[in-house]
Design an enzyme around this catalytic site. Structure first.
Site, short mmCIF file in Angstrom:
data_model
loop_
_atom_site.label_atom_id
_atom_site.label_comp_id
_atom_site.label_asym_id
_atom_site.label_seq_id
_atom_site.Cartn_x
_atom_site.Cartn_y
_atom_site.Cartn_z
N ALA A 201 36.70 -21.88 8.96
CA ALA A 201 35.91 -20.94 9.75
C ALA A 201 36.37 -19.53 9.42
O ALA A 201 37.56 -19.24 9.46
CB ALA A 201 36.07 -21.21 11.24
N CYS A 202 35.41 -18.66 9.09
CA CYS A 202 35.75 -17.26 8.80
C CYS A 202 35.10 -16.36 9.84
O CYS A 202 34.30 -16.81 10.67
CB CYS A 202 35.32 -16.87 7.40
SG CYS A 202 33.53 -16.79 7.15
N THR A 203 35.42 -15.10 9.77
CA THR A 203 34.95 -14.14 10.76
C THR A 203 33.43 -14.11 10.86
O THR A 203 32.87 -14.18 11.95
CB THR A 203 35.48 -12.73 10.42
OG1 THR A 203 36.90 -12.81 10.29
CG2 THR A 203 35.13 -11.74 11.50
N THR B 108 33.67 -19.49 4.86
CA THR B 108 33.76 -20.81 5.51
C THR B 108 33.38 -21.91 4.51
O THR B 108 34.12 -22.88 4.33
CB THR B 108 32.82 -20.88 6.73
OG1 THR B 108 33.25 -19.90 7.69
CG2 THR B 108 32.81 -22.26 7.36
#
Length: 106
Positions: free
Chosen positions: A8-10, A16
């Site tokens: 999961a990325c920002t 992601t």
């Protein structure tokens, strides 16, 4: 050996899914069974069940944001079998990351 991972990325978009692909490809190259859950712009995909976490040798959280249901990994954290890295590490240093996971599993 079996690895479970959450990516999961920002923004929940590019990193992601790039981290997911990198982990899956490196595990396939090494003959390691893996399941990678993504929590991103499309919601949760390929959700990892608690039983799968429990059965895994190592868990990887390649995340730069808080994730849903992170408590699934509390036992792995307590056992020292959880790696927490930024998604960029999973993308750029995948071989090292999976090598570290394999070492923890031994």
């Amino acid at each position: 050996m079996k690895i479970v991972a959450v990516c999961a990325c920002t923004a929940g978009i590019a990193h992601t899914y790039m981290a997911q692909e990198a982990i899956e490809q490196e595990c396939a190259r090494r003959g390691i069974e893996c399941k990678v859950e993504t929590q991103g712009g499309m919601g949760i995909d390929n959700e990892i069940e608690q039983e799968e976490v429990d059965a895994a040798d190592v868990a990887i959280l390649a995340v730069s944001v808080g994730i849903e249901m992170e408590d699934r990994f509390d036992d792995k954290r307590d056992e020292g079998r959880l790696l927490e890295v930024d998604p960029s590490v999973a993308i750029k240093n995948t071989a090292d990351l999976i090598g570290e996971a394999a070492a923890l599993a031994e």
